[in-house]
Design a protein around this motif. Sequence first.
Motif, PDB file in Angstrom:
ATOM      1  N   LYS A  49       0.796  -1.397   0.034  1.00  0.00           N
ATOM      2  CA  LYS A  49       0.010  -0.051   0.219  1.00  0.00           C
ATOM      3  C   LYS A  49       0.848   1.175   0.108  1.00  0.00           C
ATOM      4  N   VAL A  50       2.091   1.217   0.656  1.00  0.00           N
ATOM      5  CA  VAL A  50       3.053   2.378   0.551  1.00  0.00           C
ATOM      6  C   VAL A  50       4.430   1.829   0.273  1.00  0.00           C
ATOM      7  N   ILE A  51       5.055   2.759  -0.269  1.00  0.00           N
ATOM      8  CA  ILE A  51       6.732   2.523  -0.501  1.00  0.00           C
ATOM      9  C   ILE A  51       7.519   3.298   0.630  1.00  0.00           C
ATOM     10  N   PRO A  52       8.517   2.529   1.166  1.00  0.00           N
ATOM     11  CA  PRO A  52       9.041   3.263   2.394  1.00  0.00           C
ATOM     12  C   PRO A  52      10.342   3.949   1.919  1.00  0.00           C
ATOM     13  N   LEU A  53      10.208   5.223   2.301  1.00  0.00           N
ATOM     14  CA  LEU A  53      11.488   5.922   1.880  1.00  0.00           C
ATOM     15  C   LEU A  53      12.164   6.534   3.110  1.00  0.00           C
ATOM     16  N   VAL A  54      13.275   5.713   3.723  1.00  0.00           N
ATOM     17  CA  VAL A  54      13.721   6.005   4.981  1.00  0.00           C
ATOM     18  C   VAL A  54      14.500   7.237   5.169  1.00  0.00           C
ATOM     19  N   LYS A  60      15.635  -3.769   8.567  1.00  0.00           N
ATOM     20  CA  LYS A  60      16.276  -4.984   7.951  1.00  0.00           C
ATOM     21  C   LYS A  60      15.311  -5.964   7.191  1.00  0.00           C
ATOM     22  N   VAL A  61      15.537  -6.295   5.911  1.00  0.00           N
ATOM     23  CA  VAL A  61      15.010  -6.896   4.889  1.00  0.00           C
ATOM     24  C   VAL A  61      15.429  -8.358   4.896  1.00  0.00           C
ATOM     25  N   PHE A  62      14.457  -9.378   4.870  1.00  0.00           N
ATOM     26  CA  PHE A  62      14.740 -10.768   4.750  1.00  0.00           C
ATOM     27  C   PHE A  62      13.601 -11.518   4.470  1.00  0.00           C
ATOM     28  N   ARG A  63      13.713 -12.897   3.813  1.00  0.00           N
ATOM     29  CA  ARG A  63      12.728 -13.730   3.392  1.00  0.00           C
ATOM     30  C   ARG A  63      12.475 -14.609   4.610  1.00  0.00           C
ATOM     31  N   GLU A  64      11.061 -15.182   4.642  1.00  0.00           N
ATOM     32  CA  GLU A  64      11.091 -16.079   5.695  1.00  0.00           C
ATOM     33  C   GLU A  64      10.287 -17.237   5.145  1.00  0.00           C
ATOM     34  N   ASP A  65      10.637 -18.583   5.449  1.00  0.00           N
ATOM     35  CA  ASP A  65       9.830 -19.583   5.096  1.00  0.00           C
ATOM     36  C   ASP A  65       8.689 -20.429   5.911  1.00  0.00           C
ATOM     37  N   ASP A  66       8.028 -21.289   5.485  1.00  0.00           N
ATOM     38  CA  ASP A  66       6.846 -21.684   6.159  1.00  0.00           C
ATOM     39  C   ASP A  66       7.399 -22.058   7.540  1.00  0.00           C
ATOM     40  N   LEU A  73      18.525 -10.550   3.546  1.00  0.00           N
ATOM     41  CA  LEU A  73      18.564  -9.831   2.206  1.00  0.00           C
ATOM     42  C   LEU A  73      19.559  -8.533   2.330  1.00  0.00           C
ATOM     43  N   TYR A  74      19.174  -7.465   2.715  1.00  0.00           N
ATOM     44  CA  TYR A  74      19.711  -6.313   2.776  1.00  0.00           C
ATOM     45  C   TYR A  74      19.145  -5.417   3.733  1.00  0.00           C
ATOM     46  N   TYR A  75      19.885  -4.202   4.100  1.00  0.00           N
ATOM     47  CA  TYR A  75      19.329  -3.221   4.870  1.00  0.00           C
ATOM     48  C   TYR A  75      19.021  -2.019   4.178  1.00  0.00           C
ATOM     49  N   ILE A  76      18.178  -1.122   4.821  1.00  0.00           N
ATOM     50  CA  ILE A  76      17.746  -0.074   4.164  1.00  0.00           C
ATOM     51  C   ILE A  76      18.065   1.051   5.158  1.00  0.00           C
ATOM     52  N   LYS A  77      18.847   2.152   4.559  1.00  0.00           N
ATOM     53  CA  LYS A  77      19.542   3.389   5.405  1.00  0.00           C
ATOM     54  C   LYS A  77      18.592   4.464   4.800  1.00  0.00           C
ATOM     55  N   PRO A  78      18.998   5.692   5.510  1.00  0.00           N
ATOM     56  CA  PRO A  78      18.350   6.875   5.156  1.00  0.00           C
ATOM     57  C   PRO A  78      18.860   7.351   3.804  1.00  0.00           C
ATOM     58  N   GLY A  79      17.897   7.703   3.034  1.00  0.00           N
ATOM     59  CA  GLY A  79      18.258   7.858   1.506  1.00  0.00           C
ATOM     60  C   GLY A  79      17.950   6.866   0.494  1.00  0.00           C
ATOM     61  N   GLN A  80      17.301   5.597   1.163  1.00  0.00           N
ATOM     62  CA  GLN A  80      17.165   4.653   0.377  1.00  0.00           C
ATOM     63  C   GLN A  80      15.506   3.830   0.361  1.00  0.00           C
ATOM     64  N   SER A  81      15.315   3.059  -0.494  1.00  0.00           N
ATOM     65  CA  SER A  81      14.177   2.616  -0.358  1.00  0.00           C
ATOM     66  C   SER A  81      14.054   1.146  -0.582  1.00  0.00           C
ATOM     67  N   CYS A  82      13.101   0.159  -0.571  1.00  0.00           N
ATOM     68  CA  CYS A  82      13.251  -1.283  -0.490  1.00  0.00           C
ATOM     69  C   CYS A  82      12.696  -1.655  -2.004  1.00  0.00           C
TER      70      CYS A  82
END
Length: 213
Positions: A49-54, A60-66, A73-82
């Motif tokens: 619903k929204v795009i995060p602009l830090v 912290k971004v990661f995948r999670e299984d069942d 996966l990666y970090y999002i710092k100020p000046g970045q998005s996902c």
Amino acid sequence: MDFQAKTKALRSNFPVFQQFELIETIAQNSRYVEVPKGTVILNVGDYIKVIPLVVSGSVKVFREDDDAREAFLYYIKPGQSCAMTLASSIKQGKSEIKAVALENTGLMALSADSLYSVNKKYPSWYNFVFETFGMRFNELIQAFEGVIFHHLDERLMRYLQQRSATVGSTMLKISHNEIARDLATSREVISRLLKQFEKEKLVLLARGQITLL
């Protein structure tokens, strides 16, 4: 945060947005959100619903299984998005990642409904999206190469250095369990490697805390 404060935060954190009209458009179509440390911002299966602009803190971004196993996966710092969120919003699909605030974080939540007009009208936004994709792709390639070509001790040190750079501190409040989940190994292995790092005077260990020396 009022409109003027939002435009100021966007200008200082996102110099890639060269057109002031674009900054005003983002400010008009977003809301500022303060997210406490540890808060789940996005879950696998959520609609975008929204795009995060830090603008402060980090995510912290990661995948999670069942089975609740995690793959960092990666970090999002100020000046970045996902990148994954941007990709899912473009194809109007559901989230394929989980995002958690690594520390107290401030972000602009840009309405996904406004993306079509922003993409079409502002070249600097288009450039930002492709730069985000390119950066994250390179990070994932490096992570893949780390698994294939590097020993776990090298991956662990790189992980700690990357986390330190993200939060802007050599003192990391992190558990051995979290590191083990992110690196897809056991807590015992991580603890043993960290003890070895401490003997080599590379880190200083304390309960729930690791300091890079």
